[in-house]
Design an enzyme around this catalytic site. Structure first.
Site, PDB file in Angstrom:
ATOM      1  N   ASP A 229      -1.883   6.801   6.600  1.00 43.39           N
ATOM      2  CA  ASP A 229      -3.003   5.497   5.561  1.00 43.39           C
ATOM      3  C   ASP A 229      -2.990   4.904   6.756  1.00 43.39           C
ATOM      4  OD1 ASP A 229      -4.409   3.879   4.590  1.00 43.39           O
ATOM      5  OD2 ASP A 229      -3.209   3.998   2.905  1.00 43.39           O
TER       6      ASP A 229
ATOM      7  N   TRP B  67       1.200  -1.191  -0.131  1.00 43.14           N
ATOM      8  CA  TRP B  67      -0.037  -0.116  -0.175  1.00 43.14           C
ATOM      9  C   TRP B  67       0.839   1.021   0.262  1.00 43.14           C
ATOM     10  CZ3 TRP B  67      -4.405  -0.736  -1.874  1.00 43.14           C
ATOM     11  CH2 TRP B  67      -4.630  -1.885  -2.241  1.00 43.14           C
TER      12      TRP B  67
ATOM     13  N   LYS C 167     -12.787  -1.109   7.022  1.00 42.78           N
ATOM     14  CA  LYS C 167     -12.188  -2.277   7.748  1.00 42.78           C
ATOM     15  C   LYS C 167     -13.227  -1.856   9.581  1.00 42.78           C
ATOM     16  CE  LYS C 167      -8.542  -1.787   4.466  1.00 42.78           C
ATOM     17  NZ  LYS C 167      -8.794  -3.603   3.464  1.00 42.78           N
TER      18      LYS C 167
HETATM   19  C1  LIG Z   1      -3.217   0.233   3.768  1.00 42.86           C
HETATM   20  C2  LIG Z   1      -4.397   0.811   2.142  1.00 42.86           C
HETATM   21  N1  LIG Z   1      -4.433   1.600   1.652  1.00 42.86           N
HETATM   22  C3  LIG Z   1      -5.365   1.988   1.433  1.00 42.86           C
HETATM   23  C4  LIG Z   1      -5.909   0.828   0.237  1.00 42.86           C
HETATM   24  C5  LIG Z   1      -7.591   1.074  -0.806  1.00 42.86           C
HETATM   25  O1  LIG Z   1      -8.053   1.443  -0.121  1.00 42.86           O
HETATM   26  P1  LIG Z   1      -9.590   1.740  -0.913  1.00 42.86           P
HETATM   27  O2  LIG Z   1      -9.685   0.395  -1.815  1.00 42.86           O
HETATM   28  O3  LIG Z   1     -10.505   2.001  -0.455  1.00 42.86           O
HETATM   29  O4  LIG Z   1      -8.674   3.111  -2.052  1.00 42.86           O
HETATM   30  C6  LIG Z   1      -6.506   0.154   1.020  1.00 42.86           C
HETATM   31  C7  LIG Z   1      -6.922  -0.965   0.837  1.00 42.86           C
HETATM   32  O5  LIG Z   1      -7.242  -2.134   1.499  1.00 42.86           O
HETATM   33  C8  LIG Z   1      -5.498  -0.714   2.553  1.00 42.86           C
HETATM   34  O6  LIG Z   1      -5.644  -1.886   3.107  1.00 42.86           O
END
Ligand SMILES: Cc1ncc(COP(=O)(O)O)c(C=O)c1O
Length: 371
Positions: A182, A113, A206
């Site tokens: 994040d 991520w 989550k």
């Molecule tokens: C730590 C993290 N960042 C970003 C994301 C991406 O999130 P989204 O699908 O809401 O754009 C996720 C998705 O699982 C994630 O776990």
């Protein structure tokens, strides 16, 4: 004797759901949503059917913000936004809003991520990699002494919890520039000092509720930064000025998120979840480490995630059978992300303790049968 999981599943038709997100929601929240579906607050209409500009919805939105502020102890000089576009969209909006054209920003890379955050930001900012755990397979966080921070960076971006690699940043991050984090997969999992961050963002799907709504918590003074030319809809300051109602918000998702916030407060808030989450993650890691190599988790113990526990069977040929038998016992969502393979158990706040115990029992039984 019937296995307790089978009994549980028969009674409520609900499984223990270890999915990484969208993820399990608190059962009382789902029941309340079910009860209120046709007639919310005596309006004779569903909350999904009323205007976001109506007084009852504005009250709902204000209550959700107040509850989030209480849950996370968000200081008054931070704005709270409820947006769409997921965490990924915030990763693109961050440089647009907080870096002037040509400016650099620092990125710590601790897993998948973090890399996504860089990819989304790159069209708008010179993303400098402070340090990366990639060479080590993202099994550890690079040592602080090796971080190459730039004093002229617009911000430092970090990923508080790597949902796929199961790596969590622990402790306060010292930096001369604002730290943007994040927190998608670890928000509200334990007490955190919001003041340590300039901006915190999290897709809700989550710990906070359903997908389709994203929380951004940002120090108000940062909203005065010029950033780059952008439309109103891409401008955090415009969203803040309009109470996240610049356009039609995700009303039903906002409602569900609000119910989840109330549930978390009723359960004792982040203090209670922090204690519980640490204890049960420790139980699962101990079961993995104590399996004499039948199961393994490769992340350095000091940075193992309490929310997402990836693990591997010693023989990948057993993976399909493991998942099949887990499914039979009402243990759902254990297949690992395709980037790393193996298994992953996500232990979000709404997952009951009994689910973790049932998983550990099953892992021990499976090992006895196949060891
Ligand atoms: C730590 C993290 N960042 C970003 C994301 C991406 O999130 P989204 O699908 O809401 O754009 C996720 C998705 O699982 C994630 O776990």
């Amino acid at each position: 004797m019937r296995h307790p999981i089978a009994v549980f599943a028969t009674m409520s038709h609900r499984v223990f759901n270890f999915s990484a997100g969208p993820a399990t929601l608190p059962e009382p929240v789902l029941r309340q949503a079910q009860a209120e579906m046709l007639d919310w607050h005596g309006l004779g209409a569903s909350v999904a059917e009323i205007s976001h500009r109506s007084a009852p919805f504005i009250e709902l939105a204000a209550q959700a913000e107040a509850d989030l502020r209480q849950l996370l102890t968000i200081p008054d000089d931070y704005a709270v936004l409820f947006l769409q576009g997921g965490a990924t969209q915030q990763q693109a909006l961050i440089p647009l809003n907080f870096a002037v054209p040509g400016q650099a920003a620092d990125y710590l890379v601790t897993g998948h991520w973090s890399q996504t955050a860089i990819r989304q930001a790159q069209p708008y900012v010179e993303a400098r990699i402070v340090a990366s755990g990639q060479a080590g397979g993202f099994r550890d966080v690079p040592a602080r002494a090796d971080w190459r921070l730039s004093p002229d960076a617009a911000y430092l971006h970090v990923t508080a919890n790597e949902t796929i690699h199961g790596v969590e940043l622990r402790g306060r991050i010292e930096a001369d520039v604002p730290v943007f984090a994040d927190f998608s997969s670890s928000i509200a999992s334990e007490p955190v000092d919001i003041r340590d961050y300039g901006l915190v963002y999290a897709g809700a799907q989550k710990n906070l509720g359903p997908s389709g709504i994203t929380v951004v918590i940002v120090r108000r003074e940062l909203l005065e930064r010029a950033g780059q030319p952008r439309a109103d809809i891409l401008n955090y300051a415009s969203h803040a000025a309009r109470d996240s109602m610049l356009n039609t918000p995700a009303t039903f998702n906002w409602y569900l998120l609000g119910l989840c916030l109330r549930w978390m407060l009723d359960e004792g808030g982040v203090q209670a979840f922090g204690t519980r989450n640490a204890a049960r993650a420790a139980r699962l890691y101990a079961a993995i480490d104590g399996s004499h190599g039948f199961y393994r988790n490769e992340v350095a113990p000091a940075v193992r995630s309490r929310m997402n526990v990836p693990f591997f069977l010693h023989d990948p040929a057993l993976d399909a059978e493991f998942l099949r038998q887990a499914g039979e016992r009402g243990l759902m969502g254990l297949k690992g992300h395709k980037v790393v393979g193996g298994m992953r158990a996500s232990l979000y706040n709404a997952l009951p303790d009994a689910a973790v115990d049932a998983l550990i029992d099953f892992m021990q039984a499976f090992r006895q049968d196949h060891g």
